[in-house]
Motif scaffolding. Structure first.
Motif, PDB file in Angstrom:
ATOM      1  N   ASP A 129      83.092   1.093 -19.494  1.00 27.74           N
ATOM      2  CA  ASP A 129      83.679   0.761 -18.309  1.00 27.74           C
ATOM      3  C   ASP A 129      83.620  -0.305 -17.242  1.00 27.74           C
ATOM      4  N   THR A 130      81.800  -0.497 -17.442  1.00 25.63           N
ATOM      5  CA  THR A 130      81.462  -1.620 -16.475  1.00 25.63           C
ATOM      6  C   THR A 130      81.842  -2.829 -16.523  1.00 25.63           C
ATOM      7  N   ALA A 131      81.276  -3.213 -15.373  1.00 28.61           N
ATOM      8  CA  ALA A 131      81.197  -5.153 -15.039  1.00 28.61           C
ATOM      9  C   ALA A 131      80.435  -6.147 -16.867  1.00 28.61           C
ATOM     10  N   GLU A 132      79.204  -5.510 -16.728  1.00 28.38           N
ATOM     11  CA  GLU A 132      78.491  -5.819 -17.922  1.00 28.38           C
ATOM     12  C   GLU A 132      78.966  -5.448 -18.669  1.00 28.38           C
ATOM     13  N   GLY A 133      79.238  -4.159 -19.488  1.00 30.28           N
ATOM     14  CA  GLY A 133      79.984  -3.589 -20.718  1.00 30.28           C
ATOM     15  C   GLY A 133      81.583  -4.248 -20.794  1.00 30.28           C
ATOM     16  N   ARG A 134      82.134  -4.500 -20.483  1.00 32.49           N
ATOM     17  CA  ARG A 134      83.498  -5.371 -20.570  1.00 32.49           C
ATOM     18  C   ARG A 134      83.330  -6.860 -21.196  1.00 32.49           C
ATOM     19  N   LYS A 135      81.863  -7.261 -20.634  1.00 33.15           N
ATOM     20  CA  LYS A 135      81.573  -8.390 -20.780  1.00 33.15           C
ATOM     21  C   LYS A 135      80.423  -8.601 -21.958  1.00 33.15           C
ATOM     22  N   LEU A 136      79.756  -7.065 -22.503  1.00 28.85           N
ATOM     23  CA  LEU A 136      78.960  -7.346 -23.639  1.00 28.85           C
ATOM     24  C   LEU A 136      79.437  -5.666 -23.832  1.00 28.85           C
ATOM     25  N   PRO A 137      80.225  -5.668 -24.494  1.00 31.52           N
ATOM     26  CA  PRO A 137      80.731  -4.620 -25.108  1.00 31.52           C
ATOM     27  C   PRO A 137      79.414  -4.499 -26.298  1.00 31.52           C
ATOM     28  N   VAL A 138      78.376  -3.940 -26.163  1.00 24.48           N
ATOM     29  CA  VAL A 138      77.498  -3.217 -27.021  1.00 24.48           C
ATOM     30  C   VAL A 138      77.028  -2.088 -26.249  1.00 24.48           C
ATOM     31  N   ARG A 139      77.253  -0.970 -26.489  1.00 24.16           N
ATOM     32  CA  ARG A 139      76.512   0.399 -26.032  1.00 24.16           C
ATOM     33  C   ARG A 139      74.774  -0.094 -26.256  1.00 24.16           C
ATOM     34  N   HIS A 140      74.336   0.718 -24.953  1.00 28.18           N
ATOM     35  CA  HIS A 140      73.045   0.109 -25.416  1.00 28.18           C
ATOM     36  C   HIS A 140      72.451   0.666 -23.804  1.00 28.18           C
ATOM     37  N   CYS A 141      70.274   1.684 -24.791  1.00 25.52           N
ATOM     38  CA  CYS A 141      70.050   1.454 -23.163  1.00 25.52           C
ATOM     39  C   CYS A 141      70.834   2.697 -22.441  1.00 25.52           C
ATOM     40  N   ILE A 142      71.435   3.513 -23.279  1.00 28.01           N
ATOM     41  CA  ILE A 142      72.143   4.883 -22.646  1.00 28.01           C
ATOM     42  C   ILE A 142      70.534   5.605 -22.317  1.00 28.01           C
ATOM     43  N   ARG A 143      70.638   6.148 -20.516  1.00 30.21           N
ATOM     44  CA  ARG A 143      69.654   6.703 -20.531  1.00 30.21           C
ATOM     45  C   ARG A 143      69.585   8.207 -21.524  1.00 30.21           C
ATOM     46  N   ASP A 144      68.270   8.463 -21.649  1.00 27.42           N
ATOM     47  CA  ASP A 144      67.563   9.639 -22.513  1.00 27.42           C
ATOM     48  C   ASP A 144      68.001   9.612 -23.916  1.00 27.42           C
ATOM     49  N   THR A 145      68.400   8.082 -24.714  1.00 26.79           N
ATOM     50  CA  THR A 145      68.979   7.775 -25.855  1.00 26.79           C
ATOM     51  C   THR A 145      67.374   7.223 -26.517  1.00 26.79           C
ATOM     52  N   GLU A 146      67.542   7.438 -28.214  1.00 23.41           N
ATOM     53  CA  GLU A 146      66.516   7.127 -28.102  1.00 23.41           C
ATOM     54  C   GLU A 146      66.158   5.969 -27.971  1.00 23.41           C
ATOM     55  N   GLY A 147      67.528   4.628 -27.893  1.00 25.78           N
ATOM     56  CA  GLY A 147      67.821   3.490 -27.745  1.00 25.78           C
ATOM     57  C   GLY A 147      67.000   2.844 -26.413  1.00 25.78           C
ATOM     58  N   TRP A 148      66.969   4.064 -25.704  1.00 20.86           N
ATOM     59  CA  TRP A 148      66.750   3.376 -23.930  1.00 20.86           C
ATOM     60  C   TRP A 148      65.437   3.443 -24.054  1.00 20.86           C
ATOM     61  N   GLN A 149      64.590   4.535 -24.594  1.00 21.01           N
ATOM     62  CA  GLN A 149      63.079   4.509 -24.471  1.00 21.01           C
ATOM     63  C   GLN A 149      61.747   3.483 -24.610  1.00 21.01           C
ATOM     64  N   LEU A 150      61.468   3.077 -24.587  1.00 22.91           N
ATOM     65  CA  LEU A 150      60.579   2.239 -24.008  1.00 22.91           C
ATOM     66  C   LEU A 150      59.614   2.261 -25.747  1.00 22.91           C
ATOM     67  N   ALA A 151      59.726   1.068 -26.745  1.00 24.47           N
ATOM     68  CA  ALA A 151      59.469   1.215 -28.631  1.00 24.47           C
ATOM     69  C   ALA A 151      57.922   2.350 -28.459  1.00 24.47           C
ATOM     70  N   PRO A 152      57.859   2.810 -29.538  1.00 27.58           N
ATOM     71  CA  PRO A 152      56.935   3.665 -29.560  1.00 27.58           C
ATOM     72  C   PRO A 152      55.138   3.614 -29.222  1.00 27.58           C
ATOM     73  N   GLU A 153      55.354   1.841 -30.398  1.00 27.57           N
ATOM     74  CA  GLU A 153      53.912   1.063 -29.635  1.00 27.57           C
ATOM     75  C   GLU A 153      53.782   0.974 -28.427  1.00 27.57           C
ATOM     76  N   ILE A 154      54.244   0.168 -27.452  1.00 27.85           N
ATOM     77  CA  ILE A 154      54.661  -0.642 -26.398  1.00 27.85           C
ATOM     78  C   ILE A 154      54.154   1.556 -25.153  1.00 27.85           C
ATOM     79  N   ALA A 155      55.014   2.759 -25.389  1.00 29.15           N
ATOM     80  CA  ALA A 155      54.393   3.477 -24.890  1.00 29.15           C
ATOM     81  C   ALA A 155      53.626   3.637 -25.181  1.00 29.15           C
ATOM     82  N   ALA A 156      52.469   3.979 -25.746  1.00 29.70           N
ATOM     83  CA  ALA A 156      51.359   4.174 -26.288  1.00 29.70           C
ATOM     84  C   ALA A 156      50.461   4.097 -25.351  1.00 29.70           C
ATOM     85  N   CYS A 157      50.643   2.061 -24.879  1.00 31.78           N
ATOM     86  CA  CYS A 157      49.865   1.301 -23.280  1.00 31.78           C
ATOM     87  C   CYS A 157      50.220   1.439 -22.450  1.00 31.78           C
ATOM     88  N   VAL A 158      51.213   3.269 -21.953  1.00 30.14           N
ATOM     89  CA  VAL A 158      51.296   2.733 -20.613  1.00 30.14           C
ATOM     90  C   VAL A 158      50.078   3.666 -20.227  1.00 30.14           C
TER      91      VAL A 158
END
Length: 181
Positions: free
Chosen positions: A55-84
């Motif tokens: 329902d956001t301006a971005e979502g109307r132009k890119l209608p693909v749900r992604h990086c929704i807070r606290d979902t697996e897709g939102w998390q840093l990739a495991p390889e990157i998270a291991a570098c933090v």
């Protein structure tokens, strides 16, 4: 003074899930090696949306749900998270560029803590370019660079276009700086 590395949106949804690409997957290993070898502070960003994304301006132009807070897709990739490392910062950003990130980095530069900024990550043509240009506006006298070999765009062509646009704005484009082995 140390160089600052910014790792933009290396999240599951941009690498292997909703909006993943082979180009994003290809930079994962080299970027992890760059992070591990980096002698200075590292900041990570996460694209962060709510359940109302479509329902956001971005979502109307890119209608693909992604990086929704606290979902697996939102998390840093495991390889990157291991570098933090302890002391590294993570900025959740609700849109392409993060004013909060630019203000924070500006404060670091103002105290003499950083000598330069290098950006890496995803997507070159959306969030990397947005943050690079914001940082250049906030820090016109600080060297700002983008490591092209540790970035990927939505397509190879849009990656190249973004690199050219950033170069025109006096952002240094590094190529081949991401360690291969």
């Amino acid at each position: 003074m140390k160089p600052l590395l910014i790792v933009v949106d290396m999240q599951n949804d941009f690498i292997s899930q909703a909006l993943g690409t082979p180009e994003a997957q290809k930079i994962l290993g080299p970027l992890c090696r760059k992070i591990r070898q980096w002698d200075g502070p590292v900041i990570y960003t996460r694209d962060t949306h709510g359940e109302d994304y479509l329902d956001t301006a971005e979502g109307r132009k890119l209608p693909v749900r992604h990086c929704i807070r606290d979902t697996e897709g939102w998390q840093l990739a495991p390889e990157i998270a291991a570098c933090v490392r302890p002391g590294d910062r993570i900025f959740d950003k609700p849109t392409f560029g993060s004013v909060s990130l630019a203000e924070y980095v500006s404060r670091l530069a103002g105290t003499g803590e950083i000598s330069s900024v290098t950006l890496t990550g995803l997507c070159t043509d959306i969030c990397v370019i947005s943050n690079a240009l914001l940082l250049k506006a906030y820090l016109p006298e600080t060297p700002i660079a983008v490591d092209a070999s540790c970035c990927a765009g939505v397509t190879p062509a849009s990656h190249a276009n973004a690199l050219n646009a950033m170069a025109a704005c006096q952002i240094d484009i590094l190529d081949g700086d991401c360690p291969e082995a």
